[in-house]
Design a protein around this motif. Sequence first.
Motif, PDB file in Angstrom:
ATOM      1  N   GLU A 195     -12.492   2.505   4.234  1.00 37.59           N
ATOM      2  CA  GLU A 195     -11.996   2.555   5.587  1.00 37.59           C
ATOM      3  C   GLU A 195     -10.687   3.572   5.568  1.00 37.59           C
ATOM      4  O   GLU A 195     -10.717   4.456   6.553  1.00 37.59           O
ATOM      5  CB  GLU A 195     -11.652   1.239   6.012  1.00 37.59           C
ATOM      6  CG  GLU A 195     -10.945   1.117   7.354  1.00 37.59           C
ATOM      7  CD  GLU A 195     -10.171  -0.121   7.839  1.00 37.59           C
ATOM      8  OE1 GLU A 195     -10.325  -1.364   7.062  1.00 37.59           O
ATOM      9  OE2 GLU A 195      -9.011  -0.040   8.518  1.00 37.59           O
ATOM     10  N   LEU A 196      -9.863   3.140   4.776  1.00 37.48           N
ATOM     11  CA  LEU A 196      -8.771   4.075   4.650  1.00 37.48           C
ATOM     12  C   LEU A 196      -8.959   5.670   4.182  1.00 37.48           C
ATOM     13  O   LEU A 196      -8.418   6.563   4.703  1.00 37.48           O
ATOM     14  CB  LEU A 196      -7.669   3.550   3.854  1.00 37.48           C
ATOM     15  CG  LEU A 196      -7.274   2.300   4.473  1.00 37.48           C
ATOM     16  CD1 LEU A 196      -6.135   1.430   3.612  1.00 37.48           C
ATOM     17  CD2 LEU A 196      -6.531   2.418   5.759  1.00 37.48           C
ATOM     18  N   ASP A 210     -11.836   8.040  -1.863  1.00 35.52           N
ATOM     19  CA  ASP A 210     -13.085   8.168  -1.125  1.00 35.52           C
ATOM     20  C   ASP A 210     -14.292   7.792  -1.953  1.00 35.52           C
ATOM     21  O   ASP A 210     -14.725   8.500  -2.879  1.00 35.52           O
ATOM     22  CB  ASP A 210     -12.833   9.517  -0.712  1.00 35.52           C
ATOM     23  CG  ASP A 210     -13.976   9.861   0.457  1.00 35.52           C
ATOM     24  OD1 ASP A 210     -14.938   9.199   0.327  1.00 35.52           O
ATOM     25  OD2 ASP A 210     -13.877  10.731   1.242  1.00 35.52           O
ATOM     26  N   ARG A 269      -6.854   9.478  -1.735  1.00 37.74           N
ATOM     27  CA  ARG A 269      -6.407   9.639  -0.260  1.00 37.74           C
ATOM     28  C   ARG A 269      -5.084   9.061  -0.261  1.00 37.74           C
ATOM     29  O   ARG A 269      -4.951   7.702  -0.884  1.00 37.74           O
ATOM     30  CB  ARG A 269      -7.347   9.098   0.874  1.00 37.74           C
ATOM     31  CG  ARG A 269      -8.628   9.719   0.619  1.00 37.74           C
ATOM     32  CD  ARG A 269      -8.689  11.345   1.143  1.00 37.74           C
ATOM     33  NE  ARG A 269     -10.109  11.920   0.891  1.00 37.74           N
ATOM     34  CZ  ARG A 269     -10.309  12.911  -0.332  1.00 37.74           C
ATOM     35  NH1 ARG A 269      -9.427  13.046  -1.067  1.00 37.74           N
ATOM     36  NH2 ARG A 269     -11.435  13.038  -0.151  1.00 37.74           N
ATOM     37  N   ARG A 309      -0.430   1.041   7.056  1.00 34.92           N
ATOM     38  CA  ARG A 309      -1.481   1.969   7.364  1.00 34.92           C
ATOM     39  C   ARG A 309      -1.016   3.390   8.174  1.00 34.92           C
ATOM     40  O   ARG A 309      -1.756   3.928   8.479  1.00 34.92           O
ATOM     41  CB  ARG A 309      -2.396   1.047   8.224  1.00 34.92           C
ATOM     42  CG  ARG A 309      -3.318   0.045   7.378  1.00 34.92           C
ATOM     43  CD  ARG A 309      -3.772  -1.133   8.462  1.00 34.92           C
ATOM     44  NE  ARG A 309      -4.357  -2.110   7.540  1.00 34.92           N
ATOM     45  CZ  ARG A 309      -5.643  -2.194   7.515  1.00 34.92           C
ATOM     46  NH1 ARG A 309      -6.400  -1.079   7.893  1.00 34.92           N
ATOM     47  NH2 ARG A 309      -6.285  -3.059   6.768  1.00 34.92           N
ATOM     48  N   ARG A 366     -11.207   7.363   5.229  1.00 40.69           N
ATOM     49  CA  ARG A 366     -11.713   8.018   6.327  1.00 40.69           C
ATOM     50  C   ARG A 366     -10.267   8.542   6.919  1.00 40.69           C
ATOM     51  O   ARG A 366     -10.344   9.551   8.128  1.00 40.69           O
ATOM     52  CB  ARG A 366     -12.507   7.554   7.020  1.00 40.69           C
ATOM     53  CG  ARG A 366     -13.954   7.385   6.821  1.00 40.69           C
ATOM     54  CD  ARG A 366     -14.909   6.842   7.780  1.00 40.69           C
ATOM     55  NE  ARG A 366     -14.851   5.516   7.975  1.00 40.69           N
ATOM     56  CZ  ARG A 366     -15.091   4.346   7.510  1.00 40.69           C
ATOM     57  NH1 ARG A 366     -16.035   4.597   6.345  1.00 40.69           N
ATOM     58  NH2 ARG A 366     -14.736   3.074   7.834  1.00 40.69           N
ATOM     59  N   LYS A 367      -9.287   7.936   7.028  1.00 43.54           N
ATOM     60  CA  LYS A 367      -8.079   7.862   7.657  1.00 43.54           C
ATOM     61  C   LYS A 367      -7.057   8.898   7.266  1.00 43.54           C
ATOM     62  O   LYS A 367      -6.304   9.749   7.701  1.00 43.54           O
ATOM     63  CB  LYS A 367      -7.587   6.717   8.352  1.00 43.54           C
ATOM     64  CG  LYS A 367      -6.239   6.584   8.842  1.00 43.54           C
ATOM     65  CD  LYS A 367      -6.382   4.996   9.373  1.00 43.54           C
ATOM     66  CE  LYS A 367      -4.872   4.678  10.031  1.00 43.54           C
ATOM     67  NZ  LYS A 367      -4.429   3.339  10.193  1.00 43.54           N
ATOM     68  N   TRP A 368      -6.833   8.681   5.800  1.00 41.56           N
ATOM     69  CA  TRP A 368      -5.864   9.201   5.289  1.00 41.56           C
ATOM     70  C   TRP A 368      -6.231  10.756   4.485  1.00 41.56           C
ATOM     71  O   TRP A 368      -7.244  10.951   4.350  1.00 41.56           O
ATOM     72  CB  TRP A 368      -5.335   8.352   4.041  1.00 41.56           C
ATOM     73  CG  TRP A 368      -4.613   7.084   4.619  1.00 41.56           C
ATOM     74  CD1 TRP A 368      -4.198   6.846   5.804  1.00 41.56           C
ATOM     75  CD2 TRP A 368      -4.288   6.184   3.692  1.00 41.56           C
ATOM     76  NE1 TRP A 368      -3.574   5.668   5.897  1.00 41.56           N
ATOM     77  CE2 TRP A 368      -3.618   4.979   4.659  1.00 41.56           C
ATOM     78  CE3 TRP A 368      -4.701   5.487   2.437  1.00 41.56           C
ATOM     79  CZ2 TRP A 368      -3.290   3.907   4.211  1.00 41.56           C
ATOM     80  CZ3 TRP A 368      -4.045   4.224   1.900  1.00 41.56           C
ATOM     81  CH2 TRP A 368      -3.435   3.399   2.847  1.00 41.56           C
ATOM     82  N   LYS A 369      -5.151  11.365   4.236  1.00 46.63           N
ATOM     83  CA  LYS A 369      -5.334  12.919   3.790  1.00 46.63           C
ATOM     84  C   LYS A 369      -5.410  12.910   2.097  1.00 46.63           C
ATOM     85  O   LYS A 369      -4.719  12.103   1.384  1.00 46.63           O
ATOM     86  CB  LYS A 369      -4.009  13.477   4.216  1.00 46.63           C
ATOM     87  CG  LYS A 369      -3.932  13.655   5.811  1.00 46.63           C
ATOM     88  CD  LYS A 369      -4.853  14.820   6.419  1.00 46.63           C
ATOM     89  CE  LYS A 369      -4.808  14.943   7.751  1.00 46.63           C
ATOM     90  NZ  LYS A 369      -5.254  14.039   8.649  1.00 46.63           N
TER      91      LYS A 369
END
Length: 106
Positions: free
Chosen positions: A73-74, A35, A26, A106, A76-79
């Motif tokens: 954590e990241l 991930d 990601r 971030r 879940r947020k990043w593509k």
Amino acid sequence: PYVVTESCIKCKYTDCVDVCPVDCFREGPNFLVIDPDECIDCSLCVAECPAEAIYAEDDVPTDQQSFIALNAELARKWKPIVARKEPLPDADEWVSVKGKLDKLER
Ligand code: SF4
Ligand code: F3S
């Protein structure tokens, strides 16, 4: 799962992405994460990283332990990023710098 650690920050060589059979990287502005729910522990990405940023979760150095939770954590947020691209412009200058966590965007 495998974990991306500090030396990737401000480098983002992305060689790791091309070898991952399950596309679990990601992408953020100046760092990649794995991930942990998708990684199949194949270990192929480890040798590809010019920054030696990737470790098996059990082998993450003591001073980099916070990156285990940070990847989760990241992720879940990043593509997803599924193809290699050019590293960040100053990657070769930043690759050997320690203590870059405060540079993470971030
Ligand atoms: Fe992808 Fe394998 Fe690396 Fe996990 S260990 S991120 S599955 S290349
Ligand atoms: Fe980062 Fe290494 Fe991949 S620098 S983008 S983990 S090849």
